[in-house]
Design a protein around this motif. Structure first.
Motif, short mmCIF file in Angstrom:
data_model
loop_
_atom_site.label_atom_id
_atom_site.label_comp_id
_atom_site.label_asym_id
_atom_site.label_seq_id
_atom_site.Cartn_x
_atom_site.Cartn_y
_atom_site.Cartn_z
N GLY A 81 0.82 -1.21 0.00
CA GLY A 81 0.00 0.00 0.00
C GLY A 81 0.85 1.26 0.00
N LEU A 82 1.91 1.28 0.82
CA LEU A 82 2.83 2.42 0.84
C LEU A 82 3.51 2.61 -0.51
CD1 LEU A 82 4.65 2.26 4.30
CD2 LEU A 82 3.24 4.13 3.43
N SER A 83 3.99 1.51 -1.08
CA SER A 83 4.66 1.60 -2.37
C SER A 83 3.72 2.13 -3.44
CB SER A 83 5.19 0.21 -2.77
OG SER A 83 5.84 0.25 -4.00
N GLY A 84 2.49 1.63 -3.46
CA GLY A 84 1.52 2.12 -4.44
C GLY A 84 1.24 3.60 -4.25
N ALA A 85 1.12 4.06 -3.00
CA ALA A 85 0.86 5.48 -2.74
C ALA A 85 2.02 6.34 -3.23
CB ALA A 85 0.63 5.70 -1.25
N ILE A 86 3.24 5.88 -3.01
CA ILE A 86 4.41 6.64 -3.46
C ILE A 86 4.40 6.80 -4.97
CG2 ILE A 86 6.93 6.51 -3.72
CD1 ILE A 86 7.02 5.31 -0.89
N PHE A 87 4.21 5.70 -5.70
CA PHE A 87 4.30 5.78 -7.16
C PHE A 87 3.08 6.44 -7.78
CE2 PHE A 87 7.40 2.27 -6.48
CZ PHE A 87 8.49 2.93 -7.02
N GLN A 88 1.90 6.26 -7.21
CA GLN A 88 0.74 6.95 -7.75
C GLN A 88 0.85 8.46 -7.54
OE1 GLN A 88 -3.06 5.25 -6.68
NE2 GLN A 88 -2.34 3.16 -7.04
N THR A 89 1.50 8.86 -6.45
CA THR A 89 1.72 10.29 -6.23
C THR A 89 2.77 10.83 -7.18
OG1 THR A 89 1.12 10.04 -3.90
CG2 THR A 89 2.32 12.02 -4.50
N ASP A 91 2.85 -2.61 -9.62
CA ASP A 91 2.47 -3.82 -10.33
C ASP A 91 1.95 -3.54 -11.73
OD1 ASP A 91 0.39 -2.54 -9.12
OD2 ASP A 91 -0.62 -4.31 -8.38
N VAL A 92 1.63 -2.30 -12.05
CA VAL A 92 1.18 -1.95 -13.39
C VAL A 92 2.34 -1.44 -14.24
CG1 VAL A 92 -0.32 -0.40 -14.73
CG2 VAL A 92 -1.18 -1.46 -12.64
N ILE A 93 3.21 -0.63 -13.66
CA ILE A 93 4.29 -0.02 -14.44
C ILE A 93 5.57 -0.84 -14.43
CG2 ILE A 93 3.39 2.31 -14.21
CD1 ILE A 93 5.30 2.83 -11.97
N GLY A 94 5.48 -2.10 -13.97
CA GLY A 94 6.57 -3.03 -14.22
C GLY A 94 7.54 -3.27 -13.08
N PHE A 95 7.50 -2.48 -12.02
CA PHE A 95 8.49 -2.64 -10.98
C PHE A 95 8.29 -3.95 -10.22
CE2 PHE A 95 8.55 2.28 -10.61
CZ PHE A 95 9.10 2.35 -11.89
N LEU A 118 -2.15 -1.25 -6.26
CA LEU A 118 -3.00 -0.42 -7.12
C LEU A 118 -4.24 0.06 -6.37
CD1 LEU A 118 -3.85 0.61 -10.00
CD2 LEU A 118 -4.99 -1.60 -10.29
N ALA A 119 -4.88 -0.84 -5.64
CA ALA A 119 -6.17 -0.52 -5.04
C ALA A 119 -6.06 0.22 -3.72
CB ALA A 119 -6.98 -1.80 -4.85
N ALA A 120 -5.08 -0.13 -2.89
CA ALA A 120 -5.01 0.42 -1.53
C ALA A 120 -4.95 1.95 -1.50
CB ALA A 120 -3.83 -0.19 -0.78
#
Length: 355
Positions: A95-103, A113-117, A282-284
């Motif tokens: 969840g933290l990782s997704g928040a970082i990259f979506q920001t 998980d969408v952009i390949g990392f 992605l979802a969190a």
């Protein structure tokens, strides 16, 4: 000559002068945080109680406080607690990782998980597993190197000017597709026994994880989670755009590099332990954005709590919903994530039609 201008009425204040709306929003955020924490604790207790040997909740609590009988303590503390803690911890990390990259990308699809990392981390971990170099430390290092190398590649191809661009996300999706093919090729070319073990790992599962997996993972995650709050200001500034961030005195390149490293490391630790667990990252953050509506940007704490609850819930479903058959946790996250992705993609169009 100018006409009368509209004025905005000040926010209502409490007798002591404090603004009620701001206090109300803060109280709502605290209530949301406590609710998510309580739900996470409830899923933890449910995970410790359910199984082939059912343990009543009072006995679970006695075991957790050191007052349980030997059998109950073994079942709860030795067999089930490592998996339950890992579900919460790895979900929070994703969840933290997704928040970082979506920001950073300013895009709801900009999760690892969408952009390949995530796929790159899987490639690195698979390479270690298929060479026979077993062990958590080596697998974790392989996942970290694979994730960072993928991030560097995506940044070089699509993010030189800015990570907040459609090109960056599309480049990540393309690299992810290529690496998925590479992962398949690696498994097909490997020894049968190694390929079978790797195939089970790529399904994403928390089954059969004990303290020998939980302790290193929790130790690795601790500094990453502790350093994240110190990066909040940098993340908030970068969310305004590179030009504004530079004008405010932020070191854009260094800040983006540091945040990317932390985000990839969080994903790599989770991937090295349980395999690729899609859609949690992605979802969190989007769930956190809905729950913390009045918080500017994505709440990192909310994203971590949402991720922990999502993965713990998915793991409980995988372990118990179809008993005696146990599903890989990744199957549940992919199924739920696919439905969420459809909602995310179709939702704006549906809202526009209603409007």
């Amino acid at each position: 000559m100018t006409g009368p201008t509209a004025t905005t009425a000040p926010a209502p204040t409490a007798p002591g002068g404090a603004r009620r709306p701001r206090g109300r929003h803060r109280h709502r955020a605290i209530a949301t945080t406590l609710t998510l924490t309580g739900l996470g604790a409830a899923v933890l207790i449910a995970s410790l109680a359910a199984g082939d040997i059912t343990v009543p909740v009072p006995d679970v609590l006695r075991a957790l406080t050191g007052r349980g009988d030997p059998l109950t303590s073994t079942v709860v503390l030795t067999w089930r607690l490592p998996r339950a803690l890992l579900a919460l911890a790895l979900g929070a990390a994703l969840g933290l990782s997704g928040a970082i990259f979506q920001t950073l990308t300013r895009n709801p699809l900009g999760s690892p998980d969408v952009i390949g990392f995530n796929t790159g981390a899987s490639t690195g971990a698979l390479f270690v597993l298929l060479t026979g170099a077993a062990g958590y430390t080596r697998t974790a290092l392989g996942a970290l190197v694979g994730g960072l190398a993928t991030a560097a590649l995506v940044y070089a191809l699509g993010g030189r000017r800015s990570t907040a661009s459609t090109r960056f996300v599309v480049t990540g999706i393309a690299v992810s597709a290529i690496l998925t093919s590479v992962n398949t090729w690696l498994m097909y070319g490997a020894d049968t026994s190694l390929a079978t073990r790797a195939a089970q790992w790529t399904a994403g599962s928390l089954d059969a994880l004990g303290w020998e997996h939980a302790v290193p993972a929790l130790v690795a995650l601790a500094p990453l989670v502790l350093v994240t709050p110190f990066l909040v200001r940098t993340l908030r500034v970068l969310e305004l755009g590179d030009d504004v961030a530079t004008a405010l005195g932020a070191r854009v390149v260094r800040g983006r590099l540091l945040l990317t490293t932390v985000g990839v490391a969080l994903t790599a630790v989770a991937t090295s332990v349980a395999g690729p667990l899609a859609f949690v990252a992605l979802a969190a953050p989007q769930i956190a954005r809905l729950l913390y509506r009045r918080t500017p940007g994505i709440s990192l704490l909310g994203a971590a709590l949402s991720g922990a609850l999502l993965l713990a819930g998915a793991d409980w479903i995988a372990a118990h919903a179809f008993a005696p058959v146990q599903l890989p946790t990744g199957v549940v996250t992919v199924s739920a994530g696919g439905a969420y992705l459809l909602w995310l993609l179709l939702g704006p169009g549906r809202r526009r039609r209603k409007g």
